[in-house]
Design a protein around this motif. Structure first.
Motif, PDB file in Angstrom:
ATOM      1  N   GLY A  30       0.811  -1.307  -0.037  1.00 53.63           N
ATOM      2  CA  GLY A  30       0.022  -0.170   0.085  1.00 53.63           C
ATOM      3  C   GLY A  30       0.755   1.228   0.100  1.00 53.63           C
ATOM      4  N   ARG A  31       2.128   1.078  -0.213  1.00 53.63           N
ATOM      5  CA  ARG A  31       2.875   2.378  -0.129  1.00 53.63           C
ATOM      6  C   ARG A  31       3.321   2.961  -1.749  1.00 53.63           C
ATOM      7  NH1 ARG A  31       8.128   1.707   2.536  1.00 53.63           N
ATOM      8  NH2 ARG A  31       8.293  -0.482   1.049  1.00 53.63           N
ATOM      9  N   TRP A  32       3.568   4.141  -1.753  1.00 54.29           N
ATOM     10  CA  TRP A  32       3.861   4.645  -3.023  1.00 54.29           C
ATOM     11  C   TRP A  32       5.101   5.652  -3.193  1.00 54.29           C
ATOM     12  CZ3 TRP A  32       0.491   3.534  -6.962  1.00 54.29           C
ATOM     13  CH2 TRP A  32      -0.527   2.822  -6.559  1.00 54.29           C
ATOM     14  N   GLY A  33       6.116   5.498  -4.110  1.00 50.38           N
ATOM     15  CA  GLY A  33       7.070   6.203  -4.107  1.00 50.38           C
ATOM     16  C   GLY A  33       6.910   7.418  -5.113  1.00 50.38           C
ATOM     17  N   VAL A  34       7.100   8.770  -4.578  1.00 50.52           N
ATOM     18  CA  VAL A  34       6.637   9.791  -5.197  1.00 50.52           C
ATOM     19  C   VAL A  34       8.112  10.315  -5.586  1.00 50.52           C
ATOM     20  CG1 VAL A  34       5.808  12.063  -5.511  1.00 50.52           C
ATOM     21  CG2 VAL A  34       4.585  10.299  -4.157  1.00 50.52           C
ATOM     22  N   VAL A  35       8.222  10.523  -7.101  1.00 51.48           N
ATOM     23  CA  VAL A  35       9.329  11.058  -7.488  1.00 51.48           C
ATOM     24  C   VAL A  35       9.274  12.507  -8.385  1.00 51.48           C
ATOM     25  CG1 VAL A  35      11.117  10.814  -9.548  1.00 51.48           C
ATOM     26  CG2 VAL A  35      10.045   8.695  -8.685  1.00 51.48           C
ATOM     27  N   THR A  36      10.090  13.468  -7.465  1.00 45.79           N
ATOM     28  CA  THR A  36      10.050  14.867  -7.923  1.00 45.79           C
ATOM     29  C   THR A  36      11.254  15.087  -8.936  1.00 45.79           C
ATOM     30  OG1 THR A  36      10.853  15.470  -6.002  1.00 45.79           O
ATOM     31  CG2 THR A  36       8.730  15.426  -6.245  1.00 45.79           C
ATOM     32  N   ASP A  71       9.158   7.860   4.567  1.00 44.70           N
ATOM     33  CA  ASP A  71      10.383   7.168   4.223  1.00 44.70           C
ATOM     34  C   ASP A  71      11.243   7.789   2.920  1.00 44.70           C
ATOM     35  OD1 ASP A  71      12.555   5.505   4.361  1.00 44.70           O
ATOM     36  OD2 ASP A  71      11.694   3.328   4.299  1.00 44.70           O
ATOM     37  N   CYS A  72      11.971   7.590   2.595  1.00 39.54           N
ATOM     38  CA  CYS A  72      12.960   8.169   1.563  1.00 39.54           C
ATOM     39  C   CYS A  72      13.672   6.860   1.095  1.00 39.54           C
ATOM     40  CB  CYS A  72      13.276   9.390   1.952  1.00 39.54           C
ATOM     41  SG  CYS A  72      13.514  10.389   0.260  1.00 39.54           S
ATOM     42  N   LEU A  73      13.704   6.418  -0.391  1.00 41.21           N
ATOM     43  CA  LEU A  73      14.384   5.474  -0.649  1.00 41.21           C
ATOM     44  C   LEU A  73      15.221   6.033  -2.261  1.00 41.21           C
ATOM     45  CD1 LEU A  73      11.748   2.754  -0.286  1.00 41.21           C
ATOM     46  CD2 LEU A  73      13.861   3.118   1.104  1.00 41.21           C
ATOM     47  N   THR A  74      16.184   5.106  -2.486  1.00 45.64           N
ATOM     48  CA  THR A  74      16.961   5.396  -3.562  1.00 45.64           C
ATOM     49  C   THR A  74      16.450   4.381  -4.740  1.00 45.64           C
ATOM     50  OG1 THR A  74      19.050   6.153  -2.624  1.00 45.64           O
ATOM     51  CG2 THR A  74      19.168   5.435  -4.828  1.00 45.64           C
ATOM     52  N   GLY A  75      15.903   4.935  -5.974  1.00 45.36           N
ATOM     53  CA  GLY A  75      15.423   4.064  -7.040  1.00 45.36           C
ATOM     54  C   GLY A  75      16.533   4.454  -8.070  1.00 45.36           C
ATOM     55  N   ALA A  76      16.571   3.418  -9.104  1.00 47.07           N
ATOM     56  CA  ALA A  76      17.352   3.582 -10.463  1.00 47.07           C
ATOM     57  C   ALA A  76      16.453   2.944 -11.752  1.00 47.07           C
ATOM     58  CB  ALA A  76      18.446   3.022 -10.287  1.00 47.07           C
ATOM     59  N   VAL A  77      16.797   3.396 -12.779  1.00 44.40           N
ATOM     60  CA  VAL A  77      15.816   3.041 -13.927  1.00 44.40           C
ATOM     61  C   VAL A  77      17.015   2.230 -14.533  1.00 44.40           C
ATOM     62  CG1 VAL A  77      14.610   3.731 -15.859  1.00 44.40           C
ATOM     63  CG2 VAL A  77      14.217   5.222 -13.871  1.00 44.40           C
ATOM     64  N   ASP A  78      16.566   1.017 -14.925  1.00 46.32           N
ATOM     65  CA  ASP A  78      17.466   0.168 -15.766  1.00 46.32           C
ATOM     66  C   ASP A  78      17.359   0.578 -17.186  1.00 46.32           C
ATOM     67  OD1 ASP A  78      18.492  -1.847 -17.335  1.00 46.32           O
ATOM     68  OD2 ASP A  78      17.842  -3.562 -16.230  1.00 46.32           O
ATOM     69  N   SER A 100      19.648   6.126 -14.584  1.00 44.91           N
ATOM     70  CA  SER A 100      18.925   7.282 -13.982  1.00 44.91           C
ATOM     71  C   SER A 100      18.634   6.902 -12.300  1.00 44.91           C
ATOM     72  CB  SER A 100      17.461   7.847 -14.644  1.00 44.91           C
ATOM     73  OG  SER A 100      17.740   7.970 -16.097  1.00 44.91           O
ATOM     74  N   TRP A 101      19.130   7.834 -11.768  1.00 41.69           N
ATOM     75  CA  TRP A 101      19.099   7.627 -10.209  1.00 41.69           C
ATOM     76  C   TRP A 101      18.073   8.690  -9.457  1.00 41.69           C
ATOM     77  CZ3 TRP A 101      21.486   3.724  -8.037  1.00 41.69           C
ATOM     78  CH2 TRP A 101      22.477   3.130  -8.905  1.00 41.69           C
ATOM     79  N   LEU A 102      17.084   8.097  -8.758  1.00 43.29           N
ATOM     80  CA  LEU A 102      15.941   9.009  -8.302  1.00 43.29           C
ATOM     81  C   LEU A 102      15.773   8.623  -6.868  1.00 43.29           C
ATOM     82  CD1 LEU A 102      13.401   7.174 -10.906  1.00 43.29           C
ATOM     83  CD2 LEU A 102      14.624   9.289 -11.171  1.00 43.29           C
ATOM     84  N   VAL A 103      15.213   9.664  -6.415  1.00 41.96           N
ATOM     85  CA  VAL A 103      14.762   9.883  -4.677  1.00 41.96           C
ATOM     86  C   VAL A 103      13.252   9.490  -4.775  1.00 41.96           C
ATOM     87  CG1 VAL A 103      14.506  11.343  -2.712  1.00 41.96           C
ATOM     88  CG2 VAL A 103      16.621  11.416  -4.094  1.00 41.96           C
ATOM     89  N   LEU A 104      12.851   8.605  -4.197  1.00 37.44           N
ATOM     90  CA  LEU A 104      11.549   8.120  -4.096  1.00 37.44           C
ATOM     91  C   LEU A 104      11.041   8.617  -2.509  1.00 37.44           C
ATOM     92  CD1 LEU A 104      12.395   6.276  -6.420  1.00 37.44           C
ATOM     93  CD2 LEU A 104      10.689   4.581  -5.536  1.00 37.44           C
TER      94      LEU A 104
END
Length: 305
Positions: A30-36, A71-78, A100-104
Motif C-alpha cells: 500500500g505504499r507509493w514512491g513519489v519522484v520529483t 520514508d525516502c528511498l533510492t531508485g534507479a531506472v534500468d 537514472s538515479w531517483l529519490v522516492l
C-alpha cells in the motif's frame, strides 16, 4: 520509463523545496514512491545505508493537501528495459552513468489513497518539507562519525608495524577505512564496527602486545581517553564544516570538509552534516572490544548546543 536523475539540495543543508511530481511508483504494502525533479530529502543509500532517510511532508500546491513522507528511498531506472528498481533490488552501485538515479518519497496508503489518487499527483507542483529536527540530529551523528574516524586513526597510529598504503587527511594510517565492517547512525549516536581480523593484521595492524606497546584490550581505556580529548578540542575550536558539491545530481561524488586546528580534513560522503562544530556542546565515544578480540565497536554520541 525515462526519468532524469533527481537533483538534490540536502548537501547544502536545505530542508524545504518546491518541485514537480514526475512519477508515482507502487512499492507494495500500500505504499507509493513519489519522484520529483528536485528535492531536499536525503534518501537511504542502497549501496552504503549508513544514514537513515529523511521523513517529512509533501504538500500539493493546488488544494494544499499535506501528505506524510514516512520514508525516502533510492531508485534507479534500468537502461535496458526502463524498469524502475528500488533499494536492494538495484544491481549496480550508485552513480552508474547508464542508469537514472531517483529519490522516492514514500507515502503510506492512508496518505496516498487509491492508485488513481496517487497517480493523479503526476504533473502537480508540490512543496517538500523535511522534519528539520530529525535531520539536525542525524547530521550531528554523521559529523560525529567522521570526527571519530580521524581521532581514532590518530590514537591507533602507533599500532601499525608497517605502512598499510592508505592514510587519512593527517597522514595517519586510515584504520577507520581499512577495518570498517559497518557504520550506522540514528538520532542519538553513530555506531561503527571494525573488524580486527587476519586481513588487517596482514596490512600491519597489531592488537597484541609488542615491545613497549600494551595489548589493545589493556590499552583501550587510554585510547578512549585520547580519542575523547581530541574530539573535545575539535568541538571547542568551532571548526567550520562544508560539503563539496560538484553538481546537483543525487549521484554527484560529494566530500565532507572540516577546517580542524591541525589543518583541513576531508572524507568522501553522501550524507548530511552540521555547518560548524560549535553546533555541538559535546562529542564523546565509547570503545568496546569483543570477547574474542576480533571486533572493535565505537558508539559516538553528540550533544547538540
Amino acid at each position: 520509463m525515462t526519468l532524469p536523475t533527481t537533483r538534490v539540495s540536502f548537501p547544502g543543508g536545505a530542508v524545504t523545496g518546491e518541485s514537480t511530481v514526475l512519477a508515482v511508483h507502487p512499492l507494495g504494502d500500500g505504499r507509493w514512491g513519489v519522484v520529483t525533479a528536485d528535492t531536499p530529502f536525503h534518501p537511504l543509500d542502497h549501496t552504503w545505508p549508513d544514514q537513515p532517510a529523511d521523513t517529512g511532508t509533501l504538500t500539493v500546491a493546488e488544494g494544499g493537501v499535506e501528505l506524510a513522507v514516512v520514508d525516502c528511498l533510492t531508485g534507479a531506472v534500468d537502461p535496458s528495459n526502463g524498469e524502475l528498481l528500488v533499494g536492494a533490488d538495484i544491481p549496480v552501485r550508485r552513480g552508474d552513468e547508464a542508469w537514472s538515479w531517483l529519490v522516492l518519497h514514500v507515502l503510506a496508503e492512508q496518505a496516498a489513497g487509491s492508485a488513481d489518487s496517487a497517480q493523479s499527483l503526476v504533473g502537480r507542483q508540490v512543496t517538500l518539507s523535511v522534519d528539520a529536527e530529525r535531520r539536525a540530529a542525524l547530521s550531528a551523528a554523521h559529523t560525529g562519525c567522521h570526527l571519530l574516524a580521524l581521532a581514532l586513526n590518530a590514537a591507533l597510529a602507533a599500532r601499525w608495524r608497517k605502512d598499510p598504503g592508505r592514510a587519512d587527511a593527517f597522514g595517519n594510517p586510515d584504520f577507520d577505512s581499512l577495518a570498517m565492517a559497518s557504520s550506522v547512525m540514528d538520532t542519538e549516536a553513530s555506531t561503527d564496527v571494525y573488524r580486527l581480523g587476519k586481513s588487517l593484521r596482514k596490512k600491519g595492524f597489531t592488537a597484541e602486545a609488542a615491545d613497549d606497546l600494551p595489548a589493545l584490550a589493556e590499552a583501550l581505556p587510554a585510547i578512549t581517553t585520547d580519542v575523547n580529548e581530541r574530539l573535545a578540542a575539535w568541538v571547542a575550536a568551532d571548526a567550520p564544516v562544508r560539503i563539496e558539491v560538484p553538481g546537483p545530481e543525487l549521484t554527484a561524488r560529494r566530500r565532507w570538509h572540516c577546517e580542524l586546528p591541525a589543518g583541513p580534513a576531508d572524507i568522501a560522503c553522501g550524507g548530511t552534516h552540521l555547518h560548524r562544530l560549535g553546533q555541538l556542546a559535546a562529542l564523546e565515544t565509547e570503545l568496546t572490544l569483543s570477547a574474542d578480540g576480533t571486533e572493535l565497536t565505537a558508539v559516538t554520541r553528540p550533544k547538540r548546543s
